[in-house]
Design a protein around this motif. Sequence first.
Motif, PDB file in Angstrom:
ATOM      1  N   ALA A  15       0.828  -1.211   0.000  1.00 38.00           N
ATOM      2  CA  ALA A  15       0.000   0.000   0.000  1.00 38.00           C
ATOM      3  C   ALA A  15       0.862   1.260   0.000  1.00 38.00           C
ATOM      4  N   ARG A  16       1.928   1.265   0.795  1.00 36.51           N
ATOM      5  CA  ARG A  16       2.816   2.439   0.847  1.00 36.51           C
ATOM      6  C   ARG A  16       3.512   2.654  -0.488  1.00 36.51           C
ATOM      7  N   ALA A  17       3.998   1.559  -1.080  1.00 40.84           N
ATOM      8  CA  ALA A  17       4.691   1.686  -2.364  1.00 40.84           C
ATOM      9  C   ALA A  17       3.724   2.133  -3.455  1.00 40.84           C
ATOM     10  N   ALA A  18       2.500   1.607  -3.411  1.00 41.47           N
ATOM     11  CA  ALA A  18       1.506   2.009  -4.399  1.00 41.47           C
ATOM     12  C   ALA A  18       1.191   3.498  -4.277  1.00 41.47           C
ATOM     13  N   ALA A  19       1.088   3.977  -3.051  1.00 41.51           N
ATOM     14  CA  ALA A  19       0.792   5.387  -2.831  1.00 41.51           C
ATOM     15  C   ALA A  19       1.875   6.283  -3.425  1.00 41.51           C
ATOM     16  N   LYS A  20       3.117   5.827  -3.376  1.00 42.56           N
ATOM     17  CA  LYS A  20       4.209   6.622  -3.938  1.00 42.56           C
ATOM     18  C   LYS A  20       4.079   6.787  -5.446  1.00 42.56           C
ATOM     19  N   SER A  21       3.394   5.847  -6.076  1.00 45.65           N
ATOM     20  CA  SER A  21       3.215   5.940  -7.523  1.00 45.65           C
ATOM     21  C   SER A  21       1.791   6.358  -7.877  1.00 45.65           C
TER      22      SER A  21
END
Length: 226
Positions: A15-21
């Motif tokens: 979820a955190r990595a997705a939010a960055k993109s």
Amino acid sequence: MELKDSLNLVKERIARAAAKSGRRWSDITLVAVSKTVDSDTVRRAFELGVSDFGENRVQELNKKISLLPEARWHLIGRLQSNKVKDVVGKAVLIHSLDRWSLAEELDRRGQREGVEVPCLLQVNIAGEEQKAGVDPNEVRNFLESMGQLKAVRLHGLMTMAPLSDQGERARPIFKELLEIKEKMVKHRYINVDMRYLSMGMSQDYEVAIEEGANLVRIGSAIFHPD
């Protein structure tokens, strides 16, 4: 660490990595790699909300399909031509289409059984001799040839970065596959869509997602966390 805890941790990191993109957790498909996992543990993961599982070997794939048919089963390992008959119509996605002769064999079997054969094209971005996959320069020709087939459907690209304990080292590999995808989606190829960009495993899935992956294959971080 309990399975529930390790799975929740992986989901949080996705979820955190997705939010960055600029995306959400729900935009990412998690395939839990169960190749070294017993069937009871796989069932527990399914009960905890994992719907997609990946197996490297056809024999193990079919064994686990019989034990948990309600899950979605992916073949993520290299596929030998003589095993095609055992996987067509069973795997929801074959991640390792790595040569044209295999595409033809999958197509023949798919036509014989009257089913579509969903695949990803494996691209050897790193150029490692021990890894399968088409050369990046061959991707366009491969996609252009897909119109010759009747049963095989190509749903995106897959690559594996060199193994490293530092996911950041894989970033250039993932960037390059994204660039290839972005070039390919500008054209309309028969029997091809680019819905999946499959890259990232336990050691580098966060970097992969940051670079555009929407399908990740994660095993040890879920089932064998440190």
